[in-house]
Structures are given as C-alpha cells and as structure tokens.
Motif scaffolding. Sequence first.
Motif, short mmCIF file in Angstrom:
data_model
loop_
_atom_site.label_atom_id
_atom_site.label_comp_id
_atom_site.label_asym_id
_atom_site.label_seq_id
_atom_site.Cartn_x
_atom_site.Cartn_y
_atom_site.Cartn_z
N ASN A 45 0.81 -1.21 0.00
CA ASN A 45 0.00 0.00 0.00
C ASN A 45 0.85 1.27 0.00
O ASN A 45 0.44 2.30 -0.52
CB ASN A 45 -0.98 0.00 1.19
N GLU A 101 -10.46 5.54 6.04
CA GLU A 101 -11.38 4.52 6.55
C GLU A 101 -12.83 4.90 6.28
O GLU A 101 -13.75 4.49 6.98
CB GLU A 101 -11.19 4.32 8.07
N ASN A 142 1.37 -5.52 1.97
CA ASN A 142 0.26 -5.03 2.78
C ASN A 142 -0.81 -4.44 1.87
O ASN A 142 -0.62 -3.36 1.30
CB ASN A 142 0.75 -3.96 3.77
N LYS A 144 -3.81 -3.52 2.92
CA LYS A 144 -4.74 -2.70 3.69
C LYS A 144 -4.75 -1.27 3.15
O LYS A 144 -3.72 -0.73 2.75
CB LYS A 144 -4.30 -2.69 5.16
N HIS A 145 -5.92 -0.68 3.11
CA HIS A 145 -6.16 0.68 2.62
C HIS A 145 -6.09 0.79 1.10
O HIS A 145 -6.27 1.89 0.56
CB HIS A 145 -5.18 1.69 3.24
N MET A 148 -8.20 -5.44 -0.71
CA MET A 148 -7.97 -6.83 -0.35
C MET A 148 -8.30 -7.75 -1.52
O MET A 148 -7.86 -8.90 -1.57
CB MET A 148 -8.81 -7.21 0.86
N TRP A 169 -2.35 -6.69 9.93
CA TRP A 169 -3.43 -6.61 8.95
C TRP A 169 -4.09 -7.96 8.72
O TRP A 169 -5.32 -8.05 8.57
CB TRP A 169 -2.94 -6.01 7.63
N PHE A 173 -8.03 -8.90 9.51
CA PHE A 173 -8.85 -8.97 8.30
C PHE A 173 -9.93 -10.04 8.40
O PHE A 173 -9.66 -11.18 8.79
CB PHE A 173 -7.96 -9.26 7.08
N ASP A 178 -14.85 -6.62 5.24
CA ASP A 178 -14.17 -5.76 4.28
C ASP A 178 -15.20 -4.96 3.49
O ASP A 178 -16.22 -5.51 3.04
CB ASP A 178 -13.33 -6.62 3.33
#
Length: 463
Positions: A45, A101, A142, A144-145, A148, A169, A173, A178
């Motif tokens: 990410n 988020e 990674n 995340k953000h 996925m 993460w 998860f 998600d």
Amino acid sequence: MDLSSNGDQVELDRFVAWPCSANTRAEATVNDMTAAPLRILVISNLYPPHHIGGYEIRCHEVVEGLKSRGHKLRVLTSTFGVTSKNSDGEVFRWLRHDFSEGSAHHSSWVRAAFIIRNELQNQRCLGRVLREFRPDVVFLWNPKHISMSLIPVTRAAGVPICFSIDDDWLARFKPDKDPWFRLCIRHGRNWPVRMVKRLLRWSFTRVGLQSEYGPEDYHHALFVSHYMKNAALRAGRPVSDAEIIHGAVDTSAFRHRPRPGPPAPPRRLLYVGRLVYEKGVHDAIEALHVLRNIYGYRAISLSIVGSGDPAYDAQLQDLTRARSLETAVRFLGSVARERMPVVYQEHHILLFPSLCPEGLPRAMLEAMSAGLAVVGTATGGGGEVLQHDTNSLIFPPGDALACASQVRRLLESPSLFEMIRIHARRTVEERFGMEVMLNHTEEALMCVAREDPVTGVSATDRT
C-alpha cells in the motif's frame, strides 16, 4: 516477572520449516547457481520515498537486495504522496487508496460509489501489470487501505502469492467485514437491498471484477516475528506452517564509530518513530522530567525524531512546556533516511516506550546496530530482540518512572552502559543482519515460484 518475555512461548532463533516439499526446497536453494532469476511483482500500500512506518522501508530494502542478486522486480503501490498516477518503469504508483477509513463519506451510497471506483481502478491496474510483466510470483506486503481483492485477482490469474506480514493486517482482516466484499455479499436487510446486491454482482462479473474473496489460503506467509504469527493464529488464520523471517538492518550503514578522546557520558536520549499515542512518546518526556528535575541529571536531553498525529504532537509540545523542558527536548520532525546513521551517532541511549505490540521495531534494531543502549518496553516482536540486563534494559509499558530508573542505571554505571551497547550490536550482527534475511526471503520466493498456485505441488514433484 521476566521482562524479556512478551507472553508467547517461542524459540527465538528457530526458523519454521518452509511448507514445501524437499525436492522443491532443494531446487530453490540460494546456492543453486543454475536457478534462473525470478520475475517478482511486489504489492504494497505504501512504498518509499512516500511512507509512514518501518515496514515500507524494509520492503524497499528487500526489493533492492533482490534486484542486486539478479532478479527482476516491479512494485505496484498506491498514489499516496503523489498528485496523480505515475510510473518510472519499475515502481507503478497506480492504486487508489483509502486511508480515511471512509470517515469522509457520510452517505452509504456515496461510500459505495467510492469503493466501486477504487476497485475498478485497482483490479484493472493489477490485471494490466500481471499481463505485461508476467511475474513468476507476487510478493504481497500489505493490501490494507488499497484493495484486499488484489489477493483473489492474483489467484484467479494463476500466479502464486507469497505474503510478507509485518503488522496485524492479516490478524484483523475478515472478508465479511471488508467494505468491498461486504458490498458484494448475498444477504441484505430486505428484498430491495438483496436485489440491488444481486444486480451489482452481475454487473461486477460482466466487467471482470472479483467480488468474492474465496477460501482463506495463506500457505506461503513470511512473518516478521513470532508475535505476529501468533496473533494471526489466535485470530483463526491458517498459518501454522508459516515461516518466521525477522526484519533486518544494514549493519555496515548503522555502525558505531567512536569519537577520539575519552568516551562522553551517556547524556543524549533519542526517540525515533511515529508521533502517535500508542508509541508512548509522552512517557519518554515524563521520564526525562524525572531524570532532570527529580534525580538531578540536569545535563541530560531528549531528541524526538518523527511525525504523525498533529493533535498528539501538540500534546507533546504542551507537556514539554508544562515540565519546563523546552531547552532539553528537541523535536526534529521527519529526518531523511540517509541522515539517520548520523543522528544515531549523535546520541547514546534510545528510548523505546511503545504501549502497543509491534511486529519488529526497526528503530530498535538500527539503534542497537549503531551502538546505542536501548531502554524500552518488550511489547510484541520487541520481546524477541530485547534481553533485560544483557543487550538492553526493559521497563513495563506506561511506567515513565521505571523508564527513568533504568536510564539512571546507565548514567551511574559506565561499565553497564558499555556492556549493554556491545551486546546490542552483537545481537543485531548475529541474528538480524541484512544478508541472512535476504537469503531466507530469496529461498522462500524461489520455493513459491516453483509450486503450482492451485495444487501446491512443485514442478519437480509433478515430473
């Protein structure tokens, strides 16, 4: 109480056997000079120079290390830190990110549109890189953000995946939580919602988007510490066979260089890391207050390197003024990576007051390699590095008075300071050197690349 333990029963120097056949492992060994270079696609990410924490820096070091060994690498990352999509031919800053988020999207429909737009771009960008680069293996750091869904997209393309897990993460998860997969799940509160979801899934399928996560398969996962692996196991992730490959530092760059003349008293304290509450920087300032204003060590000072939450930064500034430490505390902000060896050389003791468990603190290893004595908490993976009264001094999280007391021991005993410093450097050289980490990582990637992504059977075994 054993302060050097983080509560997990682990064998610190044991590497878990990589979960592939003996034939595959023999074929993948780094000593096999006939092995062809790998084509490796790294997904993360964040990627330097635009980064927040330590794992992105480690990712960059691994990429450069593998390139120096002849492998071909491409990096697919987010547009974080840049104004628009761009690429230099090796690093593709193409992926949309959502570090908010979703807090800025109050309407559920606006939020849904935002998620769909991200997925359209990110899945298509990954598909393009997979088609054009044709990697032997995807090395996922990674997601995340970003998305996925990049995991099932890669699997659908028939490319094996190796996961590098440096934080929590994976433990946190859950596919049904998600945002993207929750948008696509079949059930809904009422029939209109279910009809809309059915229409969405049909539309996503028509445009080639992956809307289902599929089975949770993390057969090839590399954890940065036993703590992170145990966290994933406690969360129910199927990673019992995963390997531990500890993070590492370049000991040639972070090296203690004694100054001429008699050694100076260890008066300069240092904190390196993000400025967020869970890092416990306020405890470092409180410890300095105890050392100067209660114990009487008026010559001692603290330098704070890093940035983060502006509100917390302001609280630290207020605390510094409230404790009359304006002349003793320096806020240096973010410091360029190439200057960090110099910063370490200008200090004597690293304070690591983290309140929360971390994967494997990078600043801790760098400071130990550079010859600083570490006074810190043994939270998370840090407990796999720090050994109380041997290579560090440990205090309980949140206890500024205990932190000050441990620093005081170093101030009053030059022999203890020297012993801690020497053992710290030796620990990094023996267990956390860059070449050792690269050897294990390269071997793991070769092993993954030689296995069928569906059956997990190596090409050697199939023949």
